[in-house]
Design an enzyme around this catalytic site. Structure first.
Site, short mmCIF file in Angstrom:
data_model
loop_
_atom_site.label_atom_id
_atom_site.label_comp_id
_atom_site.label_asym_id
_atom_site.label_seq_id
_atom_site.Cartn_x
_atom_site.Cartn_y
_atom_site.Cartn_z
N ARG A 1 16.98 11.60 -19.46
CA ARG A 1 16.99 11.53 -17.69
C ARG A 1 17.84 12.06 -17.30
NH1 ARG A 1 13.51 7.34 -14.91
NH2 ARG A 1 14.25 8.60 -12.86
N HIS B 1 17.73 3.15 -4.06
CA HIS B 1 17.66 2.78 -5.52
C HIS B 1 18.60 3.54 -6.88
CE1 HIS B 1 13.06 3.13 -4.26
NE2 HIS B 1 13.20 1.96 -3.59
C1 BJW Z 1 5.47 16.35 -3.33
C2 BJW Z 1 6.21 17.47 -4.04
C3 BJW Z 1 6.22 18.70 -3.67
C4 BJW Z 1 5.20 16.24 -5.36
N1 BJW Z 1 6.75 18.45 -2.54
N2 BJW Z 1 6.02 16.14 -1.71
C5 BJW Z 1 5.57 -5.39 -0.93
C6 BJW Z 1 4.88 -4.97 -1.16
C7 BJW Z 1 4.11 -5.21 -2.96
C8 BJW Z 1 5.21 -4.92 -4.07
C9 BJW Z 1 5.82 -5.07 -3.22
C10 BJW Z 1 6.80 -5.70 -2.14
N3 BJW Z 1 8.03 -5.36 -1.80
C11 BJW Z 1 8.84 -5.65 -3.67
C12 BJW Z 1 7.74 -5.52 -4.04
C13 BJW Z 1 7.54 -4.74 -5.74
C14 BJW Z 1 8.33 -3.87 -5.99
C15 BJW Z 1 6.90 -2.73 -5.38
O1 BJW Z 1 7.31 -2.30 -4.78
N4 BJW Z 1 6.10 -2.94 -6.24
C16 BJW Z 1 5.09 -2.06 -5.77
C17 BJW Z 1 4.81 -0.32 -6.62
C18 BJW Z 1 3.48 -2.52 -5.84
N5 BJW Z 1 9.11 -3.14 -5.85
C19 BJW Z 1 10.55 -4.18 -6.30
O2 BJW Z 1 10.35 -4.46 -6.99
C20 BJW Z 1 11.65 -3.44 -5.36
N6 BJW Z 1 12.91 -4.46 -5.32
C21 BJW Z 1 12.53 -5.93 -4.34
O3 BJW Z 1 11.18 -5.53 -3.85
O4 BJW Z 1 13.03 -6.73 -4.74
C22 BJW Z 1 12.53 -8.19 -4.28
C23 BJW Z 1 13.64 -8.34 -4.13
C24 BJW Z 1 15.14 -9.21 -3.90
C25 BJW Z 1 15.26 -10.01 -3.75
C26 BJW Z 1 16.53 -10.45 -4.71
C27 BJW Z 1 15.43 -9.74 -5.49
C28 BJW Z 1 14.53 -9.17 -5.38
C29 BJW Z 1 12.81 -2.03 -6.23
C30 BJW Z 1 11.81 -0.93 -6.57
C31 BJW Z 1 12.85 0.20 -7.26
C32 BJW Z 1 11.79 0.72 -7.57
N7 BJW Z 1 12.40 1.49 -8.92
C33 BJW Z 1 12.01 2.69 -9.94
C34 BJW Z 1 12.64 3.14 -10.46
C35 BJW Z 1 14.11 3.64 -10.12
C36 BJW Z 1 14.84 3.89 -11.44
C37 BJW Z 1 14.60 5.01 -12.46
O5 BJW Z 1 14.69 6.26 -11.61
O6 BJW Z 1 13.17 5.08 -13.27
O7 BJW Z 1 11.87 4.02 -8.51
S1 BJW Z 1 10.30 2.54 -9.74
C38 BJW Z 1 10.08 4.73 -8.96
O8 BJW Z 1 9.49 4.66 -7.79
C39 BJW Z 1 11.45 5.06 -8.47
C40 BJW Z 1 11.03 6.01 -7.22
O9 BJW Z 1 12.50 5.56 -6.64
C41 BJW Z 1 10.27 5.22 -6.24
C42 BJW Z 1 9.78 5.38 -5.28
O10 BJW Z 1 7.95 6.99 -5.90
P1 BJW Z 1 8.55 7.69 -5.27
O11 BJW Z 1 10.05 8.44 -4.76
O12 BJW Z 1 7.48 7.73 -4.04
O13 BJW Z 1 7.64 8.70 -5.80
P2 BJW Z 1 6.42 9.05 -6.71
O14 BJW Z 1 6.19 9.37 -7.91
O15 BJW Z 1 5.93 8.10 -6.15
O16 BJW Z 1 5.61 10.07 -5.57
C43 BJW Z 1 5.31 11.41 -5.24
C44 BJW Z 1 5.06 11.97 -3.88
O17 BJW Z 1 5.57 13.64 -4.46
C45 BJW Z 1 3.44 11.99 -4.62
O18 BJW Z 1 2.82 11.23 -3.47
C46 BJW Z 1 3.76 13.55 -4.78
O19 BJW Z 1 1.71 14.19 -4.19
C47 BJW Z 1 5.04 14.66 -3.98
N8 BJW Z 1 4.80 15.71 -4.45
N9 BJW Z 1 5.59 16.88 -5.90
C48 BJW Z 1 5.85 17.58 -1.20
N10 BJW Z 1 6.86 19.92 -4.53
#
Ligand code: BJW
Length: 265
Positions: free
Chosen positions: A82, A135
């Site tokens: 990636r 991130h």
């Molecule tokens: C278009 C388009 C075009 C397409 N034009 N639009 C509260 C509630 C529930 C859960 C949690 C919570 N708090 C924490 C959590 C747990 C967890 C979480 O959120 N889980 C949920 C999934 C349920 N969060 C975490 O674990 C975070 N850490 C944390 O909270 O730590 C607490 C802590 C405190 C103190 C000590 C220890 C811990 C960390 C989250 C890390 C996320 N990591 C990733 C991977 C990064 C590395 C990698 O690249 O592999 O980050 S996961 C992945 O999702 C990546 C992204 O940044 C992230 C968000 O995704 P994003 O950017 O929104 O993309 P998509 O694909 O989801 O959406 C794309 C959108 O674009 C779609 O809607 C399309 O329609 C649209 N689209 N083409 C406009 N042309």
């Protein structure tokens, strides 16, 4: 009472008059640069190599610290693949429009903060400055033992996991400097994001599925503080019902239009 639906022209006016703007971006902004999103519709219109990553790969076995501990070779290979894709990618008109939006706001004495969940560095490549990487970055890797950071070249790693060269025995291996599930976001990024969202009067959520926290919480915080909130996305998300204006479309088309309405070409 039914909610009014502000037009894109109204968003342009808001942007022209805004004193403090925050934009939160997600993987959708880089989709038009050929980088795959994580979620979202598989898209019958999309070629198979553009399918959302989590439809093909299991995040539990790739994007967690436990996965890296269990199988560092597999995780390293996947992230190196990636990483090279991100290095080869170029910014699209959505990235360029956000850099122009920043110039437009700052030239009028306003403040502008770009919060990105993207790890690809395309906002930097497009000319945005002060980007807050919530991130982390896939372009930067760090020693799993001591945290020392490296920016490897464009060629594939020779070994997986790659040795960091630091003195930490088995832990002296490189991992991507990204935030995995269950890991805390970088403190400086959290501080910068909290401060910017607290004072903003206009907030954009662009190309994000708005399901990953804490990043998704910034829109809610901005709305609670009275900011005017806008979503730009190809699909409905949990944010769509919260924002003042939800614009359906691709960021590469919608963002240049908004910037043009606000500041001219
Ligand atoms: C278009 C388009 C075009 C397409 N034009 N639009 C509260 C509630 C529930 C859960 C949690 C919570 N708090 C924490 C959590 C747990 C967890 C979480 O959120 N889980 C949920 C999934 C349920 N969060 C975490 O674990 C975070 N850490 C944390 O909270 O730590 C607490 C802590 C405190 C103190 C000590 C220890 C811990 C960390 C989250 C890390 C996320 N990591 C990733 C991977 C990064 C590395 C990698 O690249 O592999 O980050 S996961 C992945 O999702 C990546 C992204 O940044 C992230 C968000 O995704 P994003 O950017 O929104 O993309 P998509 O694909 O989801 O959406 C794309 C959108 O674009 C779609 O809607 C399309 O329609 C649209 N689209 N083409 C406009 N042309």
């Amino acid at each position: 009472m039914a909610k009014l639906r502000p037009s894109i022209e109204h968003v342009g006016e808001r942007l022209r008059g805004a004193k403090s703007v925050v934009v939160l971006t997600g993987a959708g902004v880089s989709a038009e640069s050929g980088l795959r999103t994580f979620r979202g519709a598989t898209g019958a219109d999309l070629p198979p190599d553009m399918r959302a990553l989590w439809k093909e790969f299991d995040p539990q076995t790739l994007a967690t610290p436990e996965a890296f501990e269990a199988d560092p070779e597999k995780v390293s290979r996947w992230y190196d693949w990636r990483r090279r894709g991100c290095l080869a990618a170029e910014p699209n008109p959505g990235h360029t429009a956000l850099a122009a939006m920043q110039r437009g706001v700052e030239e009028r004495g306003g403040s502008f903060t770009l919060l990105t969940q993207n790890v690809d560095r395309l906002h930097h490549k497009a000319g945005s400055t002060g980007v807050v990487e919530l991130h982390g970055s896939i372009i930067v890797w760090r020693c799993a033992g001591c945290g020392r950071r490296f920016e490897p070249g464009a060629e594939p790693f020779e070994r997986h996991p790659a040795p960091s060269g630091c003195r930490h025995g088995a832990a002296a291996i490189l991992r991507p400097d990204v935030v995995w599930f269950g890991e805390a976001l970088p403190e400086p990024a959290i501080r910068a994001a909290d401060a910017a969202v607290e004072e903003c009067d206009l907030f954009f959520s662009v190309g994000t599925s708005a399901v990953v926290f804490p990043a998704a919480g910034y829109l809610l915080l901005a709305a609670r503080n009275g900011a005017f909130t806008v979503e730009v996305n190809r699909e409905d998300t949990p944010a769509s019902g919260v924002v003042d204006c939800s614009i359906r479309g691709s960021s590469g088309e919608v963002l240049p239009w908004i910037v043009e309405l606000a500041f001219g070409a």
